[in-house]
Design an enzyme around this catalytic site. Structure first.
Site, PDB file in Angstrom:
ATOM      1  N   SER A  83       0.723  -1.285   0.008  1.00  0.00           N
ATOM      2  CA  SER A  83      -0.036   0.107   0.061  1.00  0.00           C
ATOM      3  C   SER A  83       0.753   1.184  -0.001  1.00  0.00           C
ATOM      4  CB  SER A  83      -1.049  -0.030   1.253  1.00  0.00           C
ATOM      5  OG  SER A  83      -2.062   0.954   0.882  1.00  0.00           O
TER       6      SER A  83
ATOM      7  N   ASP B 210     -17.132 -16.366 -11.656  1.00  0.00           N
ATOM      8  CA  ASP B 210     -16.403 -17.352 -10.986  1.00  0.00           C
ATOM      9  C   ASP B 210     -15.615 -18.523 -11.937  1.00  0.00           C
ATOM     10  OD1 ASP B 210     -15.087 -19.086  -9.314  1.00  0.00           O
ATOM     11  OD2 ASP B 210     -16.949 -19.810  -8.244  1.00  0.00           O
TER      12      ASP B 210
ATOM     13  N   ASP C 272     -12.406 -18.734 -15.234  1.00  0.00           N
ATOM     14  CA  ASP C 272     -11.093 -18.946 -15.140  1.00  0.00           C
ATOM     15  C   ASP C 272     -10.948 -20.519 -15.097  1.00  0.00           C
ATOM     16  OD1 ASP C 272     -11.698 -19.700 -12.577  1.00  0.00           O
ATOM     17  OD2 ASP C 272     -11.407 -18.082 -11.883  1.00  0.00           O
TER      18      ASP C 272
ATOM     19  N   VAL D 186     -12.232 -22.636 -13.083  1.00  0.00           N
ATOM     20  CA  VAL D 186     -12.683 -23.316 -11.815  1.00  0.00           C
ATOM     21  C   VAL D 186     -13.616 -22.807 -10.984  1.00  0.00           C
ATOM     22  CG1 VAL D 186     -11.233 -23.695  -9.387  1.00  0.00           C
ATOM     23  CG2 VAL D 186      -9.891 -23.978 -11.574  1.00  0.00           C
TER      24      VAL D 186
ATOM     25  N   ASP E 268     -14.621 -21.678  -7.731  1.00  0.00           N
ATOM     26  CA  ASP E 268     -13.980 -21.728  -6.261  1.00  0.00           C
ATOM     27  C   ASP E 268     -14.355 -20.586  -5.662  1.00  0.00           C
ATOM     28  OD1 ASP E 268     -12.582 -20.120  -8.056  1.00  0.00           O
ATOM     29  OD2 ASP E 268     -10.486 -20.919  -7.203  1.00  0.00           O
TER      30      ASP E 268
ATOM     31  N   VAL F  63     -13.760 -17.538  -6.594  1.00  0.00           N
ATOM     32  CA  VAL F  63     -12.666 -16.489  -7.184  1.00  0.00           C
ATOM     33  C   VAL F  63     -12.807 -16.239  -8.402  1.00  0.00           C
ATOM     34  CG1 VAL F  63     -10.269 -16.219  -7.103  1.00  0.00           C
ATOM     35  CG2 VAL F  63     -11.284 -17.291  -4.805  1.00  0.00           C
TER      36      VAL F  63
ATOM     37  N   ASP G  22      -8.536  -6.182  -4.732  1.00  0.00           N
ATOM     38  CA  ASP G  22      -8.078  -5.114  -3.974  1.00  0.00           C
ATOM     39  C   ASP G  22      -9.298  -4.196  -3.726  1.00  0.00           C
ATOM     40  OD1 ASP G  22      -7.109  -2.677  -2.952  1.00  0.00           O
ATOM     41  OD2 ASP G  22      -5.042  -3.472  -3.096  1.00  0.00           O
TER      42      ASP G  22
ATOM     43  N   HIS H 238      -7.198  -6.055  -0.127  1.00  0.00           N
ATOM     44  CA  HIS H 238      -5.910  -4.806  -0.229  1.00  0.00           C
ATOM     45  C   HIS H 238      -4.869  -5.499   0.863  1.00  0.00           C
ATOM     46  CE1 HIS H 238      -3.833  -1.434  -0.895  1.00  0.00           C
ATOM     47  NE2 HIS H 238      -4.080  -1.036   0.581  1.00  0.00           N
TER      48      HIS H 238
END
Ligand SMILES: *[C@@H]1O[C@H](CO)[C@@H](O)[C@H](O)[C@H]1NC(C)=O
Ligand SMILES: *[C@@H]1O[C@H](CO)[C@@H](O)[C@H](O)[C@H]1NC(C)=O
Ligand SMILES: *[C@@H]1O[C@H](CO)[C@@H](O)[C@H](O)[C@H]1NC(C)=O
Length: 541
Positions: free
Chosen positions: A200, A267, A270, A272, A274, A276, A423, A459
């Site tokens: 940061s 999700d 990508d 997958v 998960d 994320v 972030d 972050h």
């Protein structure tokens, strides 16, 4: 480099030869006179501290070792730049035993130039470590950060340029110079290698050192850097400008419901499932597509409104002026609770804007010189005027976005940046934008600067994704053994302690970690690839 040595490390991350020859005792009169061009020492304190246990490991410090009691010499150097009326403190902690022969400067966060909490974990890892307060004496807590005008202004209407410049750059040049003289006085020799670690504001400080003081550090970790400060800190207000424009301030439950739908929609892009979103560039989710859909807000069923959808889309898009994007937005996965926060009544019916504290203090206490303006009622013209003024007057001081790292390269420095793709404070695209500019100027830049993105990480730490866990060690290997990292090791930090961590490689940008088969929890199930398209698919959570 300044402190170059022909010694090679005896063992990587172990002790460097002759590092433990402590010559002096930990008292001020035994320390040498500090001589750094342009500064004058006004006070030195030094006191031995044994068995210090009053500290907590924190992922924010980049140090991952376990907690243990530490013995160190606690040195504080207070100096001024004569004629400038400032008073800067540098805090140096020197391990009494098992010094690893290295110096580490640790960065700060927000308005803080150095966190006190990063000293002890660094000593526990064997480093002689130092932080600076940059002259505004805020090193302890986030709570201190609400009083920005006490140091950014000399009086209402007048900026304290000396302290602003100390915070932006000058004190960062002083820090390693002062600390290395203390180290030499105490151990009889300077540290063989000099490192910086920060996230940061600490990341911005690392880049500032590479750009302006390229000989000060052999290696720099500049994570989630607050670069482009004069632009992005004002861009952080964009959600509130949109709220005023559409005349609706969504409660946080509504924005969170929209975000969860976006994550669900993106999700699996990508390969997958998960939770994320590792392919934010492929995520084209439009919040308007779920207007009218019901969601639960603290037990009350509500419907997603068109106005809340507009606010969410605006924060993902970033500030746009006359059809032109002025700065990057946040990725869909980033929590909206920091930059689109509202304060509501108990029924979540009447809400008002709650802009991010650092945007408020930057605009009110620096750009506007302490004028009391209500940032939640700015119209768009006033907003563009503030942004223009911020960039025009402060970019050269604060933005830290010079892509010319040729001197850093020439002096043999190495630098690693990583940035979380979730972030919620600093748009990650500012970091990829900077890295691409560095590469455009020097196609060979990967020989000294490497950038990695961490899907699902918020972050500096946190979030559902895998965060890198030993970046400084990786950097030390690069600097001292010439082993350049192709990936960073990363692992999730499960909220539930019974759950096992998932391991992932973070790939050298612009490569991505594509799933190639096997257990989701294992790093070996992923390979770095140019796109997710080449990988297999894993659809069971
Ligand atoms: C280190 O020294 C400074 C300056 O004397 C003091 O304020 C601080 O409390 C000391 N810290 C520890 C952990 O002893
Ligand atoms: C800063 O925060 C502290 C604690 O939350 C509070 O006591 C103090 O009044 C605040 N100062 C300003 C200038 O807002
Ligand atoms: C951020 O950068 C990626 C490429 O790295 C791009 O696909 C994406 O659209 C950008 N997002 C924003 C909000 O600019």
């Amino acid at each position: 480099m300044l402190f170059k040595s022909t010694h090679l490390a005896t063992a990587v991350l172990g002790l460097l030869p002759a590092a433990n020859a402590r010559l002096r005792t930990c008292v001020p009169r035994d320390l040498p006179a500090i001589k750094v061009f342009g500064l004058q020492v006004v006070d030195i304190s030094a006191k031995e501290h044994r068995g210090y246990e009053d500290w907590m490991p924190s992922p924010m410090t980049g140090m991952t070792g376990p907690k243990r009691p530490i013995d160190f010499c606690n040195v504080t150097i207070t100096y001024t730049h004569p004629g400038q009326g400032d008073r800067v403190n540098v805090y140096v902690w020197l391990p009494l035993e098992d010094w690893n022969g290295r110096f580490l400067g640790q960065g700060g966060g927000g308005w803080t130039a150095g966190w006190e909490m990063s000293l002890a974990p660094s000593v526990a890892a064997g480093y002689a470590v130092a932080i600076t307060d940059a002259g505004h004496q805020v090193i302890y807590s986030l709570a201190d950060m609400n009083d920005t005008r006490s140091w950014t202004l000399t009086s209402p209407g007048n900026i304290n340029w000396v302290l602003l410049q100390n915070f932006a750059s000058r004190a960062l040049d002083d820090l390693p110079k002062v600390a290395q003289q203390v180290i030499k006085g105490f151990y009889g020799e300077p540290a063989k290698y000099s490192y910086w670690s920060g996230c940061s504001t600490g990341g911005r400080q690392g880049l500032m050192s590479a750009q302006r003081y390229p000989k000060n550090f052999d290696g720099i970790v500049a994570a989630a850097p607050a670069i482009n400060w004069a632009t992005f800190v004002v861009a952080e207000l964009w959600a509130h400008i949109t709220m005023r424009k559409v005349d609706y301030h969504p409660p946080s439950c509504e924005l969170e419901a929209i975000r969860q739908e976006a994550i669900k929609a993106c999700d699996e892009l990508d390969g997958v499932k998960d939770g994320v979103v590792a392919a934010p560039g492929l995520c084209k989710f439009d919040a308007k597509s779920i207007v009218g859909q019901t969601f639960d807000c603290g037990g009350v069923v509500r419907k997603i409104s068109a106005k809340a959808a507009e606010v969410a889309n605006a924060i993902w898009e970033g500030p746009v002026r006359n059809g032109r994007r002025v700065w990057y937005g946040l990725p869909h996965e980033a929590p909206l609770s920091a930059l689109a926060a509202t304060e509501c009544d108990t029924q979540n019916e009447k809400c008002k804007s709650k802009p991010f504290a650092i945007s408020i203090s930057w605009i009110r206490d620096v750009v506007m010189r302490g004028q009391d303006i209500d940032l939640s009622s700015l119209n768009e013209d006033e907003y563009w005027s503030i942004l223009h003024r911020s960039v025009n007057e402060f970019a050269s001081i604060m933005s830290t976005d010079d892509p010319d790292l040729s001197e850093f390269k020439a002096s043999g420095g190495k630098m690693i940046t990583w940035h979380g793709l979730a972030d919620q404070l600093i748009p990650v695209n500012g970091s990829s934008d900077y890295y691409e500019k560095v590469l455009a100027l020097d196609p060979d830049a990967r020989s000294y600067y490497r950038y990695f993105e961490a899907p699902g990480v918020t972050h500096c730490a946190g979030g559902p994704g895998a965060a890198p866990n030993a970046v400084l060690d990786t950097l030390v290997k690069w600097v001292e053994q010439g082993i350049a990292p192709e990936t960073l090791d990363a692992a999730t930090v499960p909220a539930d302690k019974a759950e096992a961590a998932r391991h992932r490689p973070l790939c050298l940008y612009p490569l991505v970690a594509a799933y190639v088969g096997g257990e989701l929890a294992e790093a070996g199930s992923f390979e770095c690839a140019e796109s997710f398209g080449v990988g297999k698919r894993h659809t069971e959570l």
